[in-house]
Structure formats: C-alpha cells, structure tokens
Design an enzyme around this catalytic site. Structure first.
Site, PDB file in Angstrom:
ATOM      1  N   HIS A 110      -4.916  -5.462   2.045  1.00  0.00           N
ATOM      2  CA  HIS A 110      -4.290  -4.036   1.699  1.00  0.00           C
ATOM      3  C   HIS A 110      -3.504  -3.741   0.603  1.00  0.00           C
ATOM      4  O   HIS A 110      -3.068  -2.565   0.314  1.00  0.00           O
ATOM      5  CB  HIS A 110      -3.497  -3.389   2.864  1.00  0.00           C
ATOM      6  CG  HIS A 110      -4.309  -3.339   4.472  1.00  0.00           C
ATOM      7  ND1 HIS A 110      -5.319  -2.579   4.607  1.00  0.00           N
ATOM      8  CD2 HIS A 110      -4.443  -4.439   5.071  1.00  0.00           C
ATOM      9  CE1 HIS A 110      -5.786  -2.826   5.508  1.00  0.00           C
ATOM     10  NE2 HIS A 110      -5.143  -3.815   6.135  1.00  0.00           N
TER      11      HIS A 110
ATOM     12  N   LYS B 144     -12.134  -3.030   0.509  1.00  0.00           N
ATOM     13  CA  LYS B 144     -11.274  -2.047   0.918  1.00  0.00           C
ATOM     14  C   LYS B 144     -11.143  -1.213  -0.603  1.00  0.00           C
ATOM     15  O   LYS B 144     -12.094  -0.406  -0.985  1.00  0.00           O
ATOM     16  CB  LYS B 144      -9.930  -2.578   1.422  1.00  0.00           C
ATOM     17  CG  LYS B 144     -10.632  -2.970   2.851  1.00  0.00           C
ATOM     18  CD  LYS B 144      -9.202  -3.733   3.440  1.00  0.00           C
ATOM     19  CE  LYS B 144      -9.787  -4.147   4.957  1.00  0.00           C
ATOM     20  NZ  LYS B 144      -8.973  -5.253   5.613  1.00  0.00           N
TER      21      LYS B 144
ATOM     22  N   SER C 103      -1.081  -4.122   8.294  1.00  0.00           N
ATOM     23  CA  SER C 103      -2.040  -3.080   8.675  1.00  0.00           C
ATOM     24  C   SER C 103      -1.793  -2.116   9.546  1.00  0.00           C
ATOM     25  O   SER C 103      -2.228  -1.041   9.520  1.00  0.00           O
ATOM     26  CB  SER C 103      -3.342  -3.748   8.811  1.00  0.00           C
ATOM     27  OG  SER C 103      -3.280  -4.768   9.870  1.00  0.00           O
TER      28      SER C 103
END
Ligand code: PLP
Length: 388
Positions: free
Chosen positions: A206, A238, A178
């Site tokens: 992610h 996300k 990240s």
C-alpha cells in the site's frame, strides 16, 4: 455420503453468524464508479490508488505487447518463460528504487511466501508486527521458522522479541497497514534491525506508488535506503494498476530466491505483456506527481469533513481512512445504509480488527473528485441522523 456433503451445514452456520463472504460481479472497467449487479455504485474500497487500473495508456501498452509477444509465457521463468519484457521491467524497477536487483513474482502473496520460505528455515526466527498481512504470516508458517509477533508498531515489544536466540532473525512488516492506514515506524525499526543484526523486509503493497519521492514508497518517504531495508516487496496490482509483484534486494538475495523460492520456481511466469504494462505504468507513477497530490487533497477534504461531523478517524495520513464505529452491528448497518445510498464502503469487523473497533474502511483514489468526497460526507451524515 462423504464429509463433503456436510459442508452445507458449516456454510449455513457461517451465514447464521453473518460471516458469509460473497463476490459481487463488476461489469465494465474498474473505476471509482462501478457497475455492480446492474447498479451504479460510487466505490471507496479499491486499492487502485492512482486510478491507473483502467488507464487507456496501460490498456494500449498491454494490447501492443500482446500483439508482439503473445499472451501466455508458456513456462516458468527458469524454463523458457523469462521473456525480454520481464527482464526489462526488473531492470527498470531496480533502477528506480535504488536496489541492485529486482525479481518479479506473479502475485504479492507469492512474493512474500517466496522470500520468507526461501531465506529462513527451522532454526531461524521471523519477527512480525501483529497486524501484518496474512501473506506474511502464512509465509512464516510455510518456512518452518519460529514466528514471533510484536504489538502493533510497538518498538519496546519488537525489541523484546529481538532478544530471542535464533540462527537467522528477520523482521518483516507492512509499510502501510491495510486496516488502519498507519505507517510503520521504519526509522526506529532500522535502528533496532542494525543493533540486533536482524535485517528488515518491508511489504510496500500500500506504499509503492503512493508515498515517497516519485511514489517510491514509505521506506523512501522515511529516508531509509537499500542498506537499511535490504528486502523491499511491492505489489503491481494496486497503485500500479496492473498485476503481480516484485522483490527488490541485493544481487545475492535475488540469486538465492531464484535458486530456492518455490513460489517463483514452480509456477508459470506472468504474461510478458503484463511486464510491459508494468513498465508503462512505472513511467506514469514516476512522472504524474499530480495524482499523488490530488489523492492527498481528497484525503484531507474527507478527514476535515468527518471531523466536523464529529465521527472518529484514525491517525492515518494515507489513502486508507477508517471511520471508527466500535460495535460490529453498527458498522454493518452503516455499510448497508451507504450501499442503499449507492456507496460501496466495506464494514471491517472482528476478528479482522480488535474487538469494539469495527469500522467503515474508506480507501481513496486519485480518480475520486471533490464532489465524490462530498457525496461520501453527505451520506455519512444521513447514516448519523438515521442510525444514531
Ligand atoms: C494485497 C497485499 C498483498 C498481496 O499482494 P497481491 O499481489 O494482491 O497478491 C501482500 N501484502 C499486503 C500488505 C497487501 O495488502
């Protein structure tokens, strides 16, 4: 007087050190253009990678689902809170990812706690990349297993840690890191995992929605499958633009989590409407490849622009694009100047990142336009001129 009254001293000392954290209030919808404390800001800090958080189709799916199933789930999954929409979302995600089963969790943090603390205990060992997300580190502590950390993405260091004696060994890694935006060397890790009989758990917070075929994640992009990575965690707040998280694994692993993952058992199920919205989002994630293509184009434009300014980038190919500034005060000054110029870009400083690697952390979304990127580049040029 109790020790609670002394907290103001501690808080002041955090302020003095420039370490004080504060939330800023966003009005209206999530977007790359945010209303923040009455000011319009162009944001480069969200994880809404595909621009779905405020997509009207998701709002509509959520609204319909609330009308049909109500808001609250009322109880934990194992009591009466496991509703049709949860079941269907789990089936759809498992089918999409090619895993036997999927289990929903209320947050990614809880999913990581649940997996590691449920599968490992005192005689076991969890081996983690040094830069893994806090939730994986906390999970290791909660499990009581030994925690061994290897140097970031360093396969020789991982192999040294794998020679440890333990009943069960688990390797846990972020797929996309990240703070740097780089991708774990999953193919090499799978080889070591098989050699040392230490299964791998990959956190795709992610990666899911962003990388791989149909957005199936970094593991899919690396060509590894459910045999190679037997435990895959993904977040739904996300790129999916909703909330919650899931764990994909074999039938037996999922059954074990249902029996013993305390962050699954002892908490109210996420609202069924969120699970319905996850299904609506999955369709968009799968079908709208243009979002990933556009995101890649925006990232490429930014990287080329930053390079021609002569600033330092990291080797990231993902939507996480740090601009390295080195000194912590410098990163802070640039971030503040960008804020005056109407751009929201966080400065990331030690101890979150190693010394002398303070940076501006840009994250991109499919909702950014070429004009937005131009504005970011022009604003960086202004910082460069004024704050050299
Ligand atoms: C955001 C994140 C999590 C936590 O997920 P939430 O659903 O936000 O709780 C876990 N791991 C990584 C790598 C993350 O970036």
């Amino acid at each position: 007087m109790s020790w609670l009254n002394d907290l103001s001293t501690e808080l002041q000392s955090r302020r003095d050190q420039g370490l004080y954290r504060q939330c800023r209030v966003v009005d209206g919808k999530q977007s790359v253009e945010l209303m923040v404390d009455g000011e319009k800001m162009l944001a480069f800090c969200s994880n809404d990678y595909l621009g779905l958080a405020a997509d009207p189709r998701l709002a509509e799916a959520a609204t319909q689902a609330i009308k049909n199933a109500g808001v609250g789930a009322g109880a934990a999954h194992l009591i009466s809170g496991h509703m049709r929409a949860h079941h269907d979302a789990e089936m759809a995600l498992a089918d999409w990812l090619g895993y036997e089963r999927v289990l929903l969790f209320s947050t990614g943090y809880m999913a990581n706690l649940g997996v590691i603390a449920s599968l490992l205990s005192a005689n076991d060992c969890v081996i983690q990349d040094k830069w893994n997300h806090a939730s994986l580190i906390d999970a290791a502590k909660l499990s009581g297993a030994q925690l061994k950390r290897y140097q970031h993405a360093d396969m020789a260091s991982l192999e040294r840690q794998l020679t440890t004696e333990a009943e069960r060994k688990l390797i846990a890694t972020d797929s996309v890191f990240s703070m740097d935006g780089d991708v774990a060397p999953l193919t090499q890790m799978v080889a070591l995992s098989q050699q040392y009989a230490a299964p791998i758990m990959v956190d795709e917070a992610h990666g899911i929605g962003v990388l791989g075929e149909q957005g199936r994640g970094a593991a899919n992009a690396a060509g590894v499958n459910a045999n190679d990575v037997p435990i895959l965690m993904g977040t739904l707040g996300k790129a999916f633009g909703v909330a919650g998280a899931f764990v994909a694994a074999s039938h037996d692993v999922i059954e074990m989590l249902i029996q013993s993952a305390r962050s699954y058992i002892y908490t109210t199920a996420m609202p069924a409407a969120m699970a319905s919205t996850v299904q609506a989002s999955l369709e968009i994630v799968r079908e709208e490849q243009w979002r990933r293509d556009h995101l890649q184009a925006v990232v490429k434009q930014f990287r080329e622009g930053v390079q021609s300014l002569g600033l330092s980038l990291m080797s990231s190919t993902t939507p996480i694009q740090p601009v390295l500034l080195g000194d912590a005060h410098r990163a802070l000054a640039w971030s503040q100047r960008l804020r005056e110029l109407g751009l929201w870009v966080p400065a990331i400083r030690p101890p979150t990142v190693p010394r002398e690697t303070a940076r501006l952390r840009f994250t991109f979304s499919a909702a950014h336009s070429a004009a937005h990127v131009d504005r970011a580049l022009e604003s960086l040029a202004i910082c460069q001129r004024e704050l050299a």
